[in-house]
Design a protein around this motif. Structure first.
Motif, PDB file in Angstrom:
ATOM      1  N   GLY A   5      12.279  49.566  53.460  1.00 55.66           N
ATOM      2  CA  GLY A   5      12.647  48.424  54.298  1.00 55.66           C
ATOM      3  C   GLY A   5      14.144  48.339  54.476  1.00 55.66           C
ATOM      4  N   PRO A   6      14.596  47.308  55.173  1.00 60.03           N
ATOM      5  CA  PRO A   6      16.030  47.132  55.414  1.00 60.03           C
ATOM      6  C   PRO A   6      16.723  46.657  54.140  1.00 60.03           C
ATOM      7  N   PRO A   7      18.064  46.653  54.126  1.00 52.01           N
ATOM      8  CA  PRO A   7      18.755  46.017  52.998  1.00 52.01           C
ATOM      9  C   PRO A   7      18.175  44.605  52.865  1.00 52.01           C
ATOM     10  N   SER A   8      17.987  44.133  51.631  1.00 54.07           N
ATOM     11  CA  SER A   8      17.116  42.966  51.445  1.00 54.07           C
ATOM     12  C   SER A   8      17.578  41.703  52.175  1.00 54.07           C
ATOM     13  N   THR A   9      18.863  41.614  52.533  1.00 52.19           N
ATOM     14  CA  THR A   9      19.323  40.386  53.195  1.00 52.19           C
ATOM     15  C   THR A   9      19.498  40.535  54.712  1.00 52.19           C
ATOM     16  N   VAL A  10      19.224  41.699  55.249  1.00 47.52           N
ATOM     17  CA  VAL A  10      19.348  41.897  56.705  1.00 47.52           C
ATOM     18  C   VAL A  10      18.168  41.235  57.417  1.00 47.52           C
ATOM     19  N   GLU A  11      18.472  40.478  58.453  1.00 49.36           N
ATOM     20  CA  GLU A  11      17.381  39.823  59.185  1.00 49.36           C
ATOM     21  C   GLU A  11      16.746  40.784  60.185  1.00 49.36           C
ATOM     22  N   PRO A  58      13.421  35.655  63.157  1.00 49.29           N
ATOM     23  CA  PRO A  58      14.093  36.586  62.243  1.00 49.29           C
ATOM     24  C   PRO A  58      13.712  36.309  60.792  1.00 49.29           C
ATOM     25  N   VAL A  59      13.570  37.386  60.033  1.00 53.66           N
ATOM     26  CA  VAL A  59      13.192  37.224  58.621  1.00 53.66           C
ATOM     27  C   VAL A  59      13.800  38.371  57.812  1.00 53.66           C
ATOM     28  N   THR A  60      14.287  38.065  56.618  1.00 54.93           N
ATOM     29  CA  THR A  60      14.795  39.142  55.746  1.00 54.93           C
ATOM     30  C   THR A  60      13.599  39.706  54.962  1.00 54.93           C
TER      31      THR A  60
END
Ligand SMILES: C=C1C[C@]23C[C@H]1CC[C@H]2[C@@]12CCC[C@@](C)(C(=O)O1)[C@H]2[C@@H]3C(=O)O
Ligand SMILES: O=C(O)CCC(=O)C(=O)O
Ligand SMILES: [Fe+2]
Length: 368
Positions: free
Chosen positions: A301-307, A325-327
Motif C-alpha cells: 500500500g501507500p505510505p501509511s499517511t498518504v491519502e 480520500p482515505v489513508t
C-alpha cells in the motif's frame, strides 16, 4: 491519528482465541465446521479461469488492465523473482509453522499489534474458526524471529528481507502497469511515488499462511472470504491449490498454482484510486485432506499517511468521485471495525445502477 502501519490496530485490539495444535485434531471440531451446503465446488461449475500474463509480453499492459476490470486478479510469469528465492521463502515458512505451538507463541501477535503469530485479523467477524495459522511481518522480522529460532534466526531474517526488497520492486513495476492501463502514466500523476517514481516510501506487510491438512476439508475454511485492503497484493502459493476467487456470474473459481507464477490481487485502495474501475477481488482459501498448504502474501500500500482518493484523471462531470480520500491507516481502522462494509463506509455517493461492491455479498457473521 497513528502514523505507522504498525500502529493501525491500536484502537481495535483483536479478541484472543485459543491456539490449537492442529496435529492432534483427527476430527473437525464443531467450532471449525462451516456451513457450505449452498456452495458448489468450483471444479464442477466454473468455466472461466483467472488471466495469466507474461510480463515480458508486449501486450502485458492491456491484458493487465482488462484483468483488473473484469476479475480484479491475474497471475504473472516472467516477473523476475527467482525460483530459488521463492523456494527459500517456502522453506522459512515451513520451518516456522512446524515449530511447536508453545514456541510459536513466543512470537505471538499482541492484541493491539500487527506483527507476529496469530489468527487472521478478520477472524473476529466470523462465528466459526479458520483452519489455518498466520504470521504477519511489518518492519524488520528480527525481534520475533530471534524468539522463534534462537540459533539460526539471522538466516531466516535475511531470506525475508531479501524477499521483501524484491517484492517491493515488483510491486512498483506492477503499479505502473496497472495505472498505465488507466492512462496514469506520468510520474507527476502519483506524487507519492517519489522523485524516481519507484514508490520508495510505500508500506507493506508480509503475511505467511499455513493451512494444515484437514480431516474434513469440505466443511472447513482455511481463510474466509475477504478483499485485501491494499493497493495490490502479490501472493505466492506453493504447489497445493486452495485459493478461490469470486466472479460475478461464474461463482467461486479456483486459482491453480502455476509453477514459478505469482498471483496479483487488486485491493480496496486500488479500487478507490481507480474510482471503481478496478475491482478488489473477493477471495478465500480452502483446505486439503492430505496436503499442507503454504502461501505468502505481500500486502502493498501507500505510505501509511498518504491519502488515496479517486485519481483526478479518472474523475469528471460524468464520473464523479465515488470515494472520499482515505489513508491506509485510516482504512485499516475502518476495516477492523466494519470488515466487508469498509468500502461502502468511505463511499461518497451510491450510484443507482452498477458498481455494487461484490464483497458485501459474502456470508460473514458478525459476532460480538
Ligand atoms: C496491512 C495489513 C493488511 C491486513 C491487515 C494488515 C496486516 C495483515 C493483513 C491481512 C492478511 C490476511 C487477510 C487480511 C484481510 C487479514 O485479516 O490480515 C489482511 C488485512 C487486509 O488486507 O485488510
Ligand atoms: O492463502 C491464500 O491463497 C490466500 C491468502 C490471502 O488471501 C491473504 O493472506 O490475504
Ligand atoms: Fe487476501
Amino acid at each position: 491519528m497513528p502514523s505507522r502501519l504498525s500502529d493501525a490496530f491500536r484502537a481495535h485490539p483483536q479478541q484472543q482465541l485459543k491456539h490449537p495444535d492442529f496435529t492432534s485434531l483427527h476430527e473437525l471440531p464443531d467450532s471449525y465446521a462451516w456451513n457450505q451446503r449452498d456452495d458448489p465446488s468450483p471444479e464442477t461449475f466454473a468455466t472461466e479461469s483467472v488471466p495469466l500474463v507474461d510480463l515480458n509480453d508486449s501486450n502485458a499492459l492491456q491484458v493487465i488492465g482488462h484483468a483488473c476490470k473484469t476479475w480484479g486478479i491475474f497471475q504473472v510469469t516472467n516477473h523476475g523473482i527467482s525460483t530459488s528465492l521463492l523456494d527459500m521463502v517456502e522453506h522459512t515458512c515451513r520451518s516456522l509453522f512446524s515449530l511447536p505451538v508453545h514456541q510459536k507463541l513466543k512470537a505471538a501477535r499482541s492484541p493491539d499489534g500487527v506483527s507476529g503469530y496469530g489468527f487472521a485479523r478478520i477472524s473476529s467477524f466470523f462465528s466459526k474458526l479458520m483452519w489455518s495459522q498466520g504470521f504477519t511481518i511489518v518492519g524488520p522480522p528480527d525481534e520475533h524471529f530471534c524468539q522463534l529460532w534462537p540459533q539460526d534466526f539471522s538466516y531466516h531474517c535475511d531470506v525475508i528481507k531479501e524477499y521483501k526488497d524484491e517484492m517491493k520492486k515488483l510491486a512498483g513495476r506492477l503499479m505502473w502497469l496497472m495505472l498505465g492501463s488507466l492512462g496514469i502514466i506520468a510520474k507527476e500523476d502519483i506524487k507519492w511515488a517519489g522523485p524516481k517514481a519507484d514508490f520508495k516510501e510505500a508500506s507493506a506487510a508480509l503475511q505467511l499462511n499455513y493451512y494444515p491438512a484437514c480431516p474434513d476439508p469440505d466443511r472447513a475454511m482455511g481463510l474466509a472470504p475477504h478483499t485485501d485492503s491494499t493497493l495490490l497484493t502479490i501472493l505466492y502459493q506453493n504447489s497445493t491449490s486452495g485459493l478461490q476467487v469470486f466472479k460475478e456470474g461464474a461463482g467461486w473459481v479456483a486459482v491453480p498454482p502455476v509453477p514459478g507464477g505469482l498471483v496479483i490481487n487488486v485491493g480496496d485502495l486500488m479500487h478507490i484510486l481507480s474510482n471503481g474501475s478496478y475491482q478488489s477481488v473477493l477471495h478465500r482459501a480452502m483446505v486439503n485432506r492430505s496436503h499442507h498448504r503454504l502461501s505468502s502474501a505481500y500486502l502493498y500500500g501507500p505510505p501509511s499517511t498518504v491519502e488515496i482518493s479517486p485519481h483526478p484523471k479518472l474523475v469528471g462531470p460524468t464520473h464523479p468521485p465515488l470515494y472520499r480520500p482515505v489513508t491506509w491507516n485510516e482504512y485499516l481502522h475502518t476495516k477492523a471495525k466494519h470488515f466487508n462494509k469498509a468500502l461502502s463506509s468511505v463511499r461518497v455517493c451510491v450510484p443507482l445502477n452498477g458498481l455494487g461492491d461484490v464483497n458485501e455479498q459474502n456470508n460473514s457473521v458478525t459476532v460480538g
